[in-house]
Design a protein around this motif. Structure first.
Motif, short mmCIF file in Angstrom:
data_model
loop_
_atom_site.label_atom_id
_atom_site.label_comp_id
_atom_site.label_asym_id
_atom_site.label_seq_id
_atom_site.Cartn_x
_atom_site.Cartn_y
_atom_site.Cartn_z
N SER A 101 0.79 -1.22 0.00
CA SER A 101 0.00 0.00 0.00
C SER A 101 0.83 1.28 0.00
O SER A 101 0.30 2.35 -0.27
CB SER A 101 -0.92 0.01 1.23
N ASN A 102 2.13 1.20 0.30
CA ASN A 102 2.97 2.40 0.35
C ASN A 102 4.03 2.45 -0.74
O ASN A 102 4.86 3.37 -0.74
CB ASN A 102 3.65 2.54 1.72
N ARG A 105 1.38 -0.37 -5.81
CA ARG A 105 0.11 -0.91 -5.30
C ARG A 105 -0.52 -1.97 -6.18
O ARG A 105 -1.61 -2.45 -5.87
CB ARG A 105 -0.85 0.25 -5.04
N ASN A 130 5.64 8.03 -6.92
CA ASN A 130 4.18 7.99 -6.77
C ASN A 130 3.57 9.34 -7.15
O ASN A 130 4.13 10.38 -6.80
CB ASN A 130 3.76 7.67 -5.33
N GLU A 132 -0.39 11.16 -6.94
CA GLU A 132 -1.77 11.00 -6.47
C GLU A 132 -2.57 12.28 -6.73
O GLU A 132 -2.06 13.38 -6.51
CB GLU A 132 -1.82 10.68 -4.98
N ASP A 148 1.87 4.64 -9.86
CA ASP A 148 3.10 4.23 -9.16
C ASP A 148 4.09 3.66 -10.17
O ASP A 148 3.70 3.00 -11.13
CB ASP A 148 2.82 3.14 -8.12
N ARG A 174 -7.50 4.19 4.04
CA ARG A 174 -7.41 4.06 2.59
C ARG A 174 -7.88 2.68 2.12
O ARG A 174 -7.45 1.65 2.65
CB ARG A 174 -5.97 4.27 2.14
N THR A 199 0.42 7.63 1.90
CA THR A 199 1.25 6.73 1.10
C THR A 199 2.73 7.06 1.25
O THR A 199 3.58 6.19 1.35
CB THR A 199 0.87 6.84 -0.39
#
Length: 200
Positions: A101-102, A105, A130, A132, A148, A174, A199
């Motif tokens: 998740s970090n 993904r 990443n 977002e 990602d 999340r 994240t």
């Protein structure tokens, strides 16, 4: 196989130098500002097979509020660990693992990168980027679209996905799905994640 694990009974000693630059508007729920971090370590794993190592990790993150309801964020992280002997001499729990998740993904937690018979082995050099975009839907509930990309020792993996977040004072809850854009045989099409916290 035992020879791929590295030492399993050892005492770890480490000296670390840390530098942090934090200009985020909120550490738990950032929507504007910069964050940067650099960690540099010298370590020694003392055991039946003692091994020394040099390790460095760096991170840069940027958060930008576009309006009262929308924002975007960018993050770039990377690092390397260099043992004094062969890579297999480094304990497996000191190696870097990606996926989850970090990081990327589209993979389950810690399952991206080199493996032996479907068991992850970790790696020595890595990077993760990443992006977002978040938009408030109602109250503390937000929708997120993300992209990602990253690499662990070799090859670049990419993921794109969507998710829902609920902002709490301790950080967001999340629920996200990442789709694998660079799927190789044996890799998942995508992965669902549930996590608490940002994240990056």
């Amino acid at each position: 196989p035992d020879e791929l694990l590295g030492p399993t009974d050892y005492v770890l000693q480490r000296i670390t130098f840390n530098q942090t630059y934090d200009r985020r508007d909120d550490p738990a729920l950032p929507s504007d500002g910069w964050f940067a971090r650099l960690d540099t370590s010298l370590g020694l794993a003392l055991g039946d097979q003692s091994v020394g190592f040099f390790e460095t990790e760096a991170q840069v993150s940027y958060y930008k509020k576009l309006s009262e309801k929308s924002a975007y964020s960018l993050g770039l992280r990377g690092g390397l660990i260099i043992p004094t002997g062969d890579d297999e001499d480094l304990p497996i729990d000191l190696r870097k693992f990606l996926g989850g998740s970090n990081t990327i993904r589209s993979f389950p937690e810690r399952e991206m990168g080199p493996d032996y018979d479907d068991y992850p082995l970790g790696g020595n050099t890595w990077w993760v980027g990443n992006f977002e975009y978040t938009r408030t839907m109602v109250g503390p509930v937000k929708g997120v679209a993300f992209f990602d990309a990253g690499s662990l020792d070799s090859g670049i993996e990419m993921a794109a996905g969507l998710g829902v977040r609920i902002d709490l004072p301790v950080g967001p809850i999340r629920l996200e799905y990442g789709h694998n854009l660079t799927r190789d045989p044996g890799e998942p099409n995508g992965t669902f994640h549930f996590a608490i916290g940002t994240t990056f």
